[in-house]
Design a protein around this motif. Structure first.
Motif, PDB file in Angstrom:
ATOM      1  N   ASP A  14     -11.936  13.673  -4.147  1.00  0.00           N
ATOM      2  CA  ASP A  14     -13.255  13.076  -4.347  1.00  0.00           C
ATOM      3  C   ASP A  14     -14.337  14.017  -3.809  1.00  0.00           C
ATOM      4  OD1 ASP A  14     -15.668  11.453  -3.417  1.00  0.00           O
ATOM      5  OD2 ASP A  14     -14.569   9.941  -4.535  1.00  0.00           O
ATOM      6  N   PRO A  15     -15.343  14.387  -4.614  1.00  0.00           N
ATOM      7  CA  PRO A  15     -16.379  15.323  -4.151  1.00  0.00           C
ATOM      8  C   PRO A  15     -17.138  14.835  -2.924  1.00  0.00           C
ATOM      9  CG  PRO A  15     -16.477  15.071  -6.541  1.00  0.00           C
ATOM     10  CD  PRO A  15     -15.527  14.028  -6.036  1.00  0.00           C
ATOM     11  N   VAL A  16     -17.376  13.528  -2.823  1.00  0.00           N
ATOM     12  CA  VAL A  16     -18.074  12.981  -1.657  1.00  0.00           C
ATOM     13  C   VAL A  16     -17.224  13.193  -0.405  1.00  0.00           C
ATOM     14  CG1 VAL A  16     -18.998  10.887  -0.597  1.00  0.00           C
ATOM     15  CG2 VAL A  16     -19.350  11.313  -3.045  1.00  0.00           C
ATOM     16  N   GLU A  17     -15.933  12.904  -0.526  1.00  0.00           N
ATOM     17  CA  GLU A  17     -15.035  13.090   0.610  1.00  0.00           C
ATOM     18  C   GLU A  17     -14.873  14.564   0.955  1.00  0.00           C
ATOM     19  OE1 GLU A  17     -13.973  10.624   2.438  1.00  0.00           O
ATOM     20  OE2 GLU A  17     -14.889   9.187   1.054  1.00  0.00           O
ATOM     21  N   ALA A  18     -14.831  15.420  -0.058  1.00  0.00           N
ATOM     22  CA  ALA A  18     -14.687  16.853   0.192  1.00  0.00           C
ATOM     23  C   ALA A  18     -15.893  17.390   0.958  1.00  0.00           C
ATOM     24  CB  ALA A  18     -14.520  17.600  -1.129  1.00  0.00           C
ATOM     25  N   GLU A  29       0.813  -1.210   0.000  1.00  0.00           N
ATOM     26  CA  GLU A  29       0.000   0.000   0.000  1.00  0.00           C
ATOM     27  C   GLU A  29       0.851   1.267   0.000  1.00  0.00           C
ATOM     28  OE1 GLU A  29      -0.318  -2.531   2.067  1.00  0.00           O
ATOM     29  OE2 GLU A  29      -2.434  -3.105   2.350  1.00  0.00           O
ATOM     30  N   ARG A  30       2.009   1.232   0.664  1.00  0.00           N
ATOM     31  CA  ARG A  30       2.862   2.418   0.716  1.00  0.00           C
ATOM     32  C   ARG A  30       3.392   2.781  -0.660  1.00  0.00           C
ATOM     33  NH1 ARG A  30       2.762   0.366   5.633  1.00  0.00           N
ATOM     34  NH2 ARG A  30       3.263   1.668   7.477  1.00  0.00           N
ATOM     35  N   LEU A  31       3.796   1.782  -1.433  1.00  0.00           N
ATOM     36  CA  LEU A  31       4.298   2.052  -2.772  1.00  0.00           C
ATOM     37  C   LEU A  31       3.168   2.499  -3.691  1.00  0.00           C
ATOM     38  CD1 LEU A  31       6.571   2.178  -4.767  1.00  0.00           C
ATOM     39  CD2 LEU A  31       6.442  -0.311  -5.057  1.00  0.00           C
ATOM     40  N   ALA A  32       1.996   1.894  -3.549  1.00  0.00           N
ATOM     41  CA  ALA A  32       0.841   2.332  -4.351  1.00  0.00           C
ATOM     42  C   ALA A  32       0.506   3.786  -4.046  1.00  0.00           C
ATOM     43  CB  ALA A  32      -0.361   1.437  -4.066  1.00  0.00           C
ATOM     44  N   LEU A  33       0.574   4.180  -2.781  1.00  0.00           N
ATOM     45  CA  LEU A  33       0.258   5.549  -2.395  1.00  0.00           C
ATOM     46  C   LEU A  33       1.318   6.526  -2.898  1.00  0.00           C
ATOM     47  CD1 LEU A  33      -1.916   7.140  -0.830  1.00  0.00           C
ATOM     48  CD2 LEU A  33      -0.488   6.896   1.212  1.00  0.00           C
ATOM     49  N   ALA A  34       2.546   6.052  -3.050  1.00  0.00           N
ATOM     50  CA  ALA A  34       3.607   6.900  -3.592  1.00  0.00           C
ATOM     51  C   ALA A  34       3.348   7.258  -5.049  1.00  0.00           C
ATOM     52  CB  ALA A  34       4.960   6.205  -3.462  1.00  0.00           C
ATOM     53  N   ALA A  35       2.521   6.466  -5.740  1.00  0.00           N
ATOM     54  CA  ALA A  35       2.184   6.718  -7.143  1.00  0.00           C
ATOM     55  C   ALA A  35       0.748   7.214  -7.299  1.00  0.00           C
ATOM     56  CB  ALA A  35       2.372   5.431  -7.957  1.00  0.00           C
ATOM     57  N   ALA A  36       0.185   7.744  -6.232  1.00  0.00           N
ATOM     58  CA  ALA A  36      -1.257   8.001  -6.185  1.00  0.00           C
ATOM     59  C   ALA A  36      -1.648   9.445  -6.460  1.00  0.00           C
ATOM     60  CB  ALA A  36      -1.801   7.617  -4.812  1.00  0.00           C
ATOM     61  N   SER A  37      -2.874   9.565  -6.980  1.00  0.00           N
ATOM     62  CA  SER A  37      -3.652  10.803  -6.902  1.00  0.00           C
ATOM     63  C   SER A  37      -4.852  10.432  -6.044  1.00  0.00           C
ATOM     64  CB  SER A  37      -4.100  11.263  -8.284  1.00  0.00           C
ATOM     65  OG  SER A  37      -3.001  11.529  -9.118  1.00  0.00           O
ATOM     66  N   HIS A  38      -4.640  10.353  -4.747  1.00  0.00           N
ATOM     67  CA  HIS A  38      -5.639   9.746  -3.867  1.00  0.00           C
ATOM     68  C   HIS A  38      -6.863  10.645  -3.678  1.00  0.00           C
ATOM     69  CE1 HIS A  38      -4.703  12.309  -0.401  1.00  0.00           C
ATOM     70  NE2 HIS A  38      -3.403  12.031  -0.554  1.00  0.00           N
ATOM     71  N   SER A  39      -7.942  10.034  -3.273  1.00  0.00           N
ATOM     72  CA  SER A  39      -9.224  10.725  -3.137  1.00  0.00           C
ATOM     73  C   SER A  39      -9.361  11.489  -1.833  1.00  0.00           C
ATOM     74  CB  SER A  39     -10.375   9.709  -3.245  1.00  0.00           C
ATOM     75  OG  SER A  39     -10.494   9.231  -4.561  1.00  0.00           O
ATOM     76  N   GLY A  40      -8.411  11.331  -0.925  1.00  0.00           N
ATOM     77  CA  GLY A  40      -8.525  11.987   0.368  1.00  0.00           C
ATOM     78  C   GLY A  40      -9.436  11.260   1.333  1.00  0.00           C
ATOM     79  N   VAL A  95      -4.123   3.963  -5.064  1.00  0.00           N
ATOM     80  CA  VAL A  95      -3.690   4.777  -6.204  1.00  0.00           C
ATOM     81  C   VAL A  95      -4.713   5.864  -6.500  1.00  0.00           C
ATOM     82  CG1 VAL A  95      -3.118   4.736  -8.665  1.00  0.00           C
ATOM     83  CG2 VAL A  95      -2.419   2.832  -7.187  1.00  0.00           C
ATOM     84  N   ALA A  96      -5.990   5.540  -6.303  1.00  0.00           N
ATOM     85  CA  ALA A  96      -7.069   6.467  -6.629  1.00  0.00           C
ATOM     86  C   ALA A  96      -8.027   6.569  -5.444  1.00  0.00           C
ATOM     87  CB  ALA A  96      -7.787   6.020  -7.902  1.00  0.00           C
ATOM     88  N   GLY A  97      -9.051   5.738  -5.427  1.00  0.00           N
ATOM     89  CA  GLY A  97     -10.024   5.754  -4.344  1.00  0.00           C
ATOM     90  C   GLY A  97     -11.140   4.785  -4.640  1.00  0.00           C
ATOM     91  N   THR A  98     -12.104   4.699  -3.755  1.00  0.00           N
ATOM     92  CA  THR A  98     -13.152   3.688  -3.909  1.00  0.00           C
ATOM     93  C   THR A  98     -14.172   4.040  -4.984  1.00  0.00           C
ATOM     94  OG1 THR A  98     -14.386   4.728  -2.103  1.00  0.00           O
ATOM     95  CG2 THR A  98     -12.943   2.901  -1.530  1.00  0.00           C
ATOM     96  N   ARG A  99     -14.186   5.304  -5.433  1.00  0.00           N
ATOM     97  CA  ARG A  99     -15.168   5.728  -6.437  1.00  0.00           C
ATOM     98  C   ARG A  99     -14.487   6.252  -7.697  1.00  0.00           C
ATOM     99  NH1 ARG A  99     -17.370   6.976  -1.391  1.00  0.00           N
ATOM    100  NH2 ARG A  99     -15.989   8.794  -1.258  1.00  0.00           N
ATOM    101  N   ARG A 100     -13.368   5.655  -8.101  1.00  0.00           N
ATOM    102  CA  ARG A 100     -12.573   6.196  -9.198  1.00  0.00           C
ATOM    103  C   ARG A 100     -12.335   5.162 -10.298  1.00  0.00           C
ATOM    104  NH1 ARG A 100      -8.929   9.773  -6.808  1.00  0.00           N
ATOM    105  NH2 ARG A 100      -7.857   9.930  -8.814  1.00  0.00           N
ATOM    106  N   PRO A 101     -12.399   5.583 -11.575  1.00  0.00           N
ATOM    107  CA  PRO A 101     -12.223   4.646 -12.694  1.00  0.00           C
ATOM    108  C   PRO A 101     -10.899   3.896 -12.706  1.00  0.00           C
ATOM    109  CG  PRO A 101     -13.260   6.649 -13.467  1.00  0.00           C
ATOM    110  CD  PRO A 101     -12.865   6.902 -12.035  1.00  0.00           C
TER     111      PRO A 101
END
Length: 328
Positions: free
Chosen positions: A124-128, A82-93, A239-245
């Motif tokens: 992510d708009p839901v998270e925001a 997960e740490r390496l995936a997050l290093a390459a992420a545009s995460h949803s917050g 890498v992205a989030g639970t609601r991301r393509p």
């Protein structure tokens, strides 16, 4: 005034507009178009289809993040999972993203105060909406690139590099990032800019971007490139989030590596080396899904997730009255 004194006429020919990749259809009427360039690579790496000018340099924005993560590994930081995936992420917050960013920083004696990301809301708009509803304000950690920045800071600590200037183009880490981008793309970096998160940004062609993603999925096991690809594919929600393509695609089409970038850039590589990259010229992310779905279909991807990604309805009075659809 003699003829030699007369100003010469300068003939200017405007550059041709990129081709239309998607159209906006409302109530049966085409009200707009999204233009851009796209390339599809066959499994052997040859260009199977090109639309527009995929050789022209673009800023891939966050689609460069796998290469940035590979540079961090090459620089000696031992990341995985997960740490390496997050290093390459545009995460949803989402909370699990922010929790891991904090852990990664603390593991190297760092804090959120060391981040040089601009304060932002969750992507992510839901998270925001939930974040603001709890009375929170924009913070550096909630910016979608904070995982990448945490990893960059960590490798600086590991190597004794200056953490205050880790985003400077002449910093050892950013010099290495440039080398990795050029190697993976198989072409020199055409221009250097500054990304939305403040990190140096390297321009390459879309064909080079597709080649880079292809090289990551086909890299030797244990190499920095393959480790990044494997981590992203195993933990796409980081890498992205639970609601991301990107998450949906990597979860539902085994072996796929997918990463979007700002200004409507997308790159994907399939397990066998087929790959694609495109950019919507006007930066409209609403066209990403329909164009991506069509490109995947042309590469032969037959999975329910393709239709899910491709749906981009237009609303009128809260009812669906149209759609954005690919035109190629």
């Amino acid at each position: 005034m003699t003829s030699t004194d007369a100003p010469s006429a300068i003939s200017t020919v405007p550059a041709p507009a990129p081709p239309v990749l998607a159209e906006v259809v409302r109530s049966g009427f085409t009200e707009g178009h999204h233009r851009g360039s796209l390339v599809l690579l066959a499994a052997d790496g040859s260009v199977e289809r090109a639309i527009g000018d995929p050789a022209a340099p673009v800023f891939p924005r966050s689609s460069n993040k796998p290469m940035q993560a590979a540079a961090i590994l090459r620089a000696g930081l031992d990341l995985s999972g997960e740490r390496l995936a997050l290093a390459a992420a545009s995460h949803s917050g989402e909370p699990f993203h922010l929790d891991l960013v904090r852990k990664m920083l603390a593991e190297h004696g760092l804090s959120t105060a060391d981040l040089r990301t601009p304060p932002d809301l969750p992507l992510d708009p839901v998270e925001a909406e939930a974040y603001l509803g709890c009375g929170n304000v924009r913070e550096r950690i909630t910016m979608n690139c904070s995982g990448k920045h945490a990893a960059m800071l960590a490798v600086c600590v590991r190597n004794g590099w200056d953490t205050a200037t880790y985003l400077a183009p002449d910093h050892p880490l950013q010099q290495l990032v440039g080398q990795v981008v050029a190697e993976a793309a198989g072409e020199p970096v055409a221009a250097l800019g500054t990304d939305g998160c403040g990190a140096p940004l390297m321009a390459i062609g879309l064909t080079g971007l597709a080649r880079a993603f292809r090289s990551f999925v086909l890299a030797e096991p244990g190499s920095a490139e393959r480790r990044v690809a494997d981590a992203m594919r195993a933990h796409p929600e980081y890498v992205a989030g639970t609601r991301r393509p990107d998450t949906w695609l990597m979860r539902e089409v085994p072996g796929t590596l997918s990463k979007m970038g700002a200004e409507a850039v997308q790159a994907v590589a399939l397990a066998d080396g087929r790959a694609l990259a495109f950019k919507i010229d006007d930066g409209a992310t609403r066209a990403l899904g329909p164009v991506l779905a069509r490109a995947l279909a042309l590469l032969g991807v037959d999975a329910p997730v393709v239709a899910r990604i491709g749906r981009s309805p237009l609303l009128g009075g809260a009812a669906e009255v149209g759609q954005i659809r690919a035109t190629f």
